[in-house]
Design a protein around this motif. Structure first.
Motif, PDB file in Angstrom:
ATOM      1  N   UNK A  58      50.585  11.606 -43.068  1.00  0.00           N
ATOM      2  CA  UNK A  58      51.727  12.487 -42.796  1.00  0.00           C
ATOM      3  C   UNK A  58      52.387  12.086 -41.479  1.00  0.00           C
ATOM      4  N   UNK A  59      53.610  11.569 -41.572  1.00  0.00           N
ATOM      5  CA  UNK A  59      54.360  11.197 -40.365  1.00  0.00           C
ATOM      6  C   UNK A  59      55.641  12.022 -40.249  1.00  0.00           C
ATOM      7  N   UNK A  60      55.638  13.229 -40.859  1.00  0.00           N
ATOM      8  CA  UNK A  60      56.821  14.089 -40.783  1.00  0.00           C
ATOM      9  C   UNK A  60      56.989  14.616 -39.367  1.00  0.00           C
ATOM     10  N   UNK A  61      58.231  14.818 -38.988  1.00  0.00           N
ATOM     11  CA  UNK A  61      58.552  15.387 -37.690  1.00  0.00           C
ATOM     12  C   UNK A  61      58.065  16.831 -37.659  1.00  0.00           C
ATOM     13  N   UNK A  62      57.274  17.224 -36.665  1.00  0.00           N
ATOM     14  CA  UNK A  62      56.820  18.623 -36.593  1.00  0.00           C
ATOM     15  C   UNK A  62      58.018  19.574 -36.561  1.00  0.00           C
ATOM     16  N   UNK A  63      57.831  20.756 -37.153  1.00  0.00           N
ATOM     17  CA  UNK A  63      58.974  21.668 -37.299  1.00  0.00           C
ATOM     18  C   UNK A  63      59.457  22.254 -35.982  1.00  0.00           C
ATOM     19  N   UNK A  64      58.676  22.168 -34.914  1.00  0.00           N
ATOM     20  CA  UNK A  64      59.114  22.711 -33.627  1.00  0.00           C
ATOM     21  C   UNK A  64      59.527  21.609 -32.643  1.00  0.00           C
ATOM     22  N   UNK A  65      59.860  20.415 -33.173  1.00  0.00           N
ATOM     23  CA  UNK A  65      60.243  19.266 -32.344  1.00  0.00           C
ATOM     24  C   UNK A  65      61.548  18.691 -32.890  1.00  0.00           C
ATOM     25  N   UNK A  66      62.375  18.188 -31.995  1.00  0.00           N
ATOM     26  CA  UNK A  66      63.605  17.510 -32.396  1.00  0.00           C
ATOM     27  C   UNK A  66      63.318  16.011 -32.452  1.00  0.00           C
ATOM     28  N   UNK A  67      63.444  15.423 -33.634  1.00  0.00           N
ATOM     29  CA  UNK A  67      63.112  14.009 -33.835  1.00  0.00           C
ATOM     30  C   UNK A  67      64.340  13.230 -34.283  1.00  0.00           C
ATOM     31  N   UNK A  68      64.286  11.922 -34.069  1.00  0.00           N
ATOM     32  CA  UNK A  68      65.365  11.041 -34.510  1.00  0.00           C
ATOM     33  C   UNK A  68      65.300  10.848 -36.017  1.00  0.00           C
ATOM     34  N   UNK A  69      64.098  10.727 -36.569  1.00  0.00           N
ATOM     35  CA  UNK A  69      63.925  10.599 -38.017  1.00  0.00           C
ATOM     36  C   UNK A  69      63.053  11.740 -38.524  1.00  0.00           C
ATOM     37  N   UNK A 118      51.713  20.552 -48.089  1.00  0.00           N
ATOM     38  CA  UNK A 118      51.450  21.523 -47.024  1.00  0.00           C
ATOM     39  C   UNK A 118      50.058  21.283 -46.453  1.00  0.00           C
ATOM     40  N   UNK A 119      49.844  21.652 -45.212  1.00  0.00           N
ATOM     41  CA  UNK A 119      50.724  22.356 -44.284  1.00  0.00           C
ATOM     42  C   UNK A 119      51.730  21.407 -43.638  1.00  0.00           C
ATOM     43  N   UNK A 120      52.861  21.981 -43.229  1.00  0.00           N
ATOM     44  CA  UNK A 120      53.873  21.205 -42.524  1.00  0.00           C
ATOM     45  C   UNK A 120      53.412  21.069 -41.074  1.00  0.00           C
ATOM     46  N   UNK A 121      53.520  19.892 -40.473  1.00  0.00           N
ATOM     47  CA  UNK A 121      52.996  19.710 -39.112  1.00  0.00           C
ATOM     48  C   UNK A 121      53.725  20.548 -38.056  1.00  0.00           C
ATOM     49  N   UNK A 122      52.956  20.983 -37.083  1.00  0.00           N
ATOM     50  CA  UNK A 122      53.451  21.666 -35.886  1.00  0.00           C
ATOM     51  C   UNK A 122      52.945  20.845 -34.708  1.00  0.00           C
ATOM     52  N   UNK A 123      53.746  20.734 -33.647  1.00  0.00           N
ATOM     53  CA  UNK A 123      53.442  19.796 -32.560  1.00  0.00           C
ATOM     54  C   UNK A 123      52.080  20.018 -31.903  1.00  0.00           C
ATOM     55  N   UNK A 124      51.674  21.244 -31.695  1.00  0.00           N
ATOM     56  CA  UNK A 124      50.418  21.470 -30.975  1.00  0.00           C
ATOM     57  C   UNK A 124      49.223  21.677 -31.893  1.00  0.00           C
ATOM     58  N   UNK A 125      49.430  21.641 -33.208  1.00  0.00           N
ATOM     59  CA  UNK A 125      48.336  21.791 -34.163  1.00  0.00           C
ATOM     60  C   UNK A 125      48.317  20.602 -35.116  1.00  0.00           C
ATOM     61  N   UNK A 126      47.262  19.849 -35.075  1.00  0.00           N
ATOM     62  CA  UNK A 126      47.118  18.731 -36.007  1.00  0.00           C
ATOM     63  C   UNK A 126      46.297  19.218 -37.200  1.00  0.00           C
ATOM     64  N   UNK A 127      46.907  19.304 -38.382  1.00  0.00           N
ATOM     65  CA  UNK A 127      46.141  19.779 -39.539  1.00  0.00           C
ATOM     66  C   UNK A 127      45.051  18.786 -39.911  1.00  0.00           C
ATOM     67  N   UNK A 128      43.945  19.319 -40.378  1.00  0.00           N
ATOM     68  CA  UNK A 128      42.856  18.474 -40.866  1.00  0.00           C
ATOM     69  C   UNK A 128      43.222  18.006 -42.269  1.00  0.00           C
TER      70      UNK A 128
END
Length: 141
Positions: A58-69, A118-128
């Motif tokens: 999973x290399x999706x941009x976390x939902x609480x971060x502004x990413x270029x891609x 799911x789960x969708x990534x969040x910057x401070x939580x890395x899902x297992x």
């Protein structure tokens, strides 16, 4: 007499315009939510398919971060019908029109669609990896 002819023409046009939905075979679609490293069995058009999520990257941009891609999710599936099996590498980019792939088992073709990972990534939580689930559907082509 004109009323009878008019009524007959209306009845004939209604009958002629009647749709024959029963004559058109509808593809059977099966959906499932499959956890990481746990296989699920789906019955599609008389074939029992065993679907196993083998690997998720999973290399999706976390939902609480502004990413270029936006990033994506790469998934490796193992799909078998008892007699045949295939490994399928699938990339989810978030485009509902493009998140599908055609695969073959023996002489049968199927379409696999991924609707959500799911789960969708969040910057401070890395899902297992054990927490991941893939919502998918498979239909016979």
């Amino acid at each position: 007499m004109r009323k009878v002819i008019l009524l007959a023409l209306i009845c004939m046009s209604v009958i002629a315009c009647d749709k024959k939905d029963a004559a058109v075979p509808q593809n059977e679609v099966q959906s499932a939510s499959i956890p990481y490293r746990k296989a699920a069995t789906m019955s599609i058009a008389g074939a029992d398919l065993k679907v196993d999520v083998r690997e998720i990257v999973d290399t999706r941009c976390p939902k609480d971060v502004l990413c270029i891609t936006l990033g994506d999710v790469k998934i490796n599936f193992n799909i078998s019908d008892g007699a045949n099996q295939t490994d399928l590498d699938f990339t989810v980019k978030g485009d509902k029109k493009a998140d599908f792939q055609v695969f073959k088992l023996g002489d049968k073709e199927f379409i696999l669609r991924v609707s959500e990972v799911s789960p969708y990534p969040i910057s401070n939580l890395a899902p297992k990896l054990e927490d991941y689930k893939v919502d998918l559907s498979i239909e016979r082509k």
